[in-house]
Design an enzyme around this catalytic site. Structure first.
Site, PDB file in Angstrom:
ATOM      1  CG  ASP A 157      90.807  37.637 -64.088  1.00 52.56           C
ATOM      2  OD1 ASP A 157      90.197  36.737 -63.114  1.00 52.56           O
ATOM      3  OD2 ASP A 157      90.254  38.536 -64.885  1.00 52.56           O
ATOM      4  CD  GLU A 206      94.192  35.015 -57.673  1.00 54.60           C
ATOM      5  OE1 GLU A 206      94.106  34.445 -58.779  1.00 54.60           O
ATOM      6  OE2 GLU A 206      93.540  35.934 -56.941  1.00 54.60           O
ATOM      7  CE1 TYR A 255      94.655  35.389 -61.661  1.00 50.05           C
ATOM      8  CE2 TYR A 255      94.416  37.814 -62.223  1.00 50.05           C
ATOM      9  CZ  TYR A 255      94.057  36.465 -61.412  1.00 50.05           C
ATOM     10  OH  TYR A 255      93.331  36.612 -60.391  1.00 50.05           O
TER      11      TYR A 255
END
Ligand code: SF4
Length: 352
Positions: free
Chosen positions: A133, A32, A115
């Site tokens: 996102d 991520e 997020y």
């Protein structure tokens, strides 16, 4: 249900990426962070090398920062690497090398925002946090045709609630990955593949022809000025109206014949417009009064309305086609937008 449709699509079309098919929070976290500001193809290569060098969070914690930065070289945004390293040390010492397993604890870690915390919580621990996102903002704003900007506090809060509601009882781990992938591959920013989209029938932006206008950002929202010149053509208590058609404000409501312009125009210019000529050909008409420039504000639109009163005889009124003649006693039968309603109320004071 929307969540099921998106999951079905995902199971069929998802890409085989190295950070999928794992529930290891450490690997998910690395992926991520790498995917922020970086294309998937580039991140894949770095991800494999990084994990090869630092297979566990403790391996990363004990590495030299220079080594970490070297592996990151070329990816840019180097604060990401420094934060990863600092956070790995905290997990190694404060959590005995075990990645925290609650959203609250994950969110406390350096370099992890809402997020990423939602993504790790759901992908690794199947916790019900909707990850929001850019892909998810785009899909939701289009499917529900939301004209709230996505980059304001109010907009973010609204979309977060909508994302949670849309997830419903779906498995967070799959659903979040599915909607992110759907935004990345199907509902893309510039060329969404609406033709093959499995949720096209439920997509309000598609139905309204707004796909290329959504999502909205606050800086993009400009107030549009429109100039409406209404022609109030009357003979005693009778006057002519038309029905508004098309995909615009006040669809299917009634109004006086309208000449619209994107800028203010003088009466002299108005008489030269093609619409005026089409309406009246070369009839001799006397303008009785002009009620000028009353501004009617809508969201994102200022309507500058001017009402031009032309008193005429009934024969002439009948000749003005294809409009409809009504009597003031009939106005209860027609829905009028506010500027027209106000004018009618002021003109026919004794309306029931
Ligand atoms: S119809 Fe088009 S805009 Fe709507 S969700 Fe599908 S791809 Fe996105």
């Amino acid at each position: 249900m929307l969540s099921n449709q998106i999951i079905d699509w995902y199971l069929q079309y998802k890409r085989d990426l190295p950070w999928r098919n794992t529930s290891d929070p450490y690997k998910i976290w690395i992926s991520e962070i790498m995917l922020q500001q970086t294309r998937v193809a580039t991140a894949t290569d770095y991800f494999n090398r990084f994990l090869n060098q630092f297979p566990t969070v403790s391996d990363l914690a004990m590495a030299d920062e220079r080594e970490v930065l070297k592996l990151w070289q070329g990816l840019g945004y180097y604060s990401r690497a420094r934060n990863l390293h600092a956070t790995a040390k905290i997990i190694h010492t404060d959590y005995n090398g075990v990645f925290p397993n609650t959203y609250k604890d994950i969110l406390k870690l350096k370099g992890i925002g809402t997020y990423t915390a939602a993504a790790i919580s759901s992908f690794a621990f199947n916790l019900p946090y909707a990850a929001l996102d850019g892909n998810v903002f785009r899909v939701l704003s289009r499917v529900y045709s939301i004209d709230k900007p996505i980059d304001t506090g109010e907009g973010k809060k609204f979309f977060q609630e909508l994302a949670t509601e849309t997830m419903g009882n779906a498995r967070p781990e799959i659903y979040n990955q599915a909607i992110i992938e759907f935004g990345a591959l199907q509902c893309t920013p510039r060329t969404p593949n609406c033709v093959t989209c499995p949720i096209q029938a439920n997509c309000l932006a598609f139905g309204n022809g707004q796909v290329d206008q959504l999502p909205l950002k606050s800086k993009q929202i400009k107030t549009k000025n429109r100039y409406f010149y209404y022609l109030f053509l009357s003979c005693e208590n009778r006057f002519i109206i038309e029905k508004r058609e098309g995909k615009d404000i006040w669809k299917n409501m009634y109004q006086y014949p309208l000449i619209e312009s994107d800028k203010a125009i003088s009466t002299k210019k108005l008489l030269q417009t093609s619409k005026w000529k089409e309406l009246f050909e070369n009839k001799e008409l006397v303008i009785q009064s002009i009620c000028e420039n009353v501004v009617h504000k809508l969201s994102h639109q200022n309507l500058h309305t001017t009402i031009i009163h032309i008193n005429t005889d009934i024969d002439q009124l009948k000749e003005i086609k294809p409009y409809q003649i009504i009597d003031s006693s009939e106005i209860e039968n027609y829905p009028f937008p506010k500027p027209i309603e106000n004018h009618i109320n002021a003109t026919f004071e004794n309306i029931p």
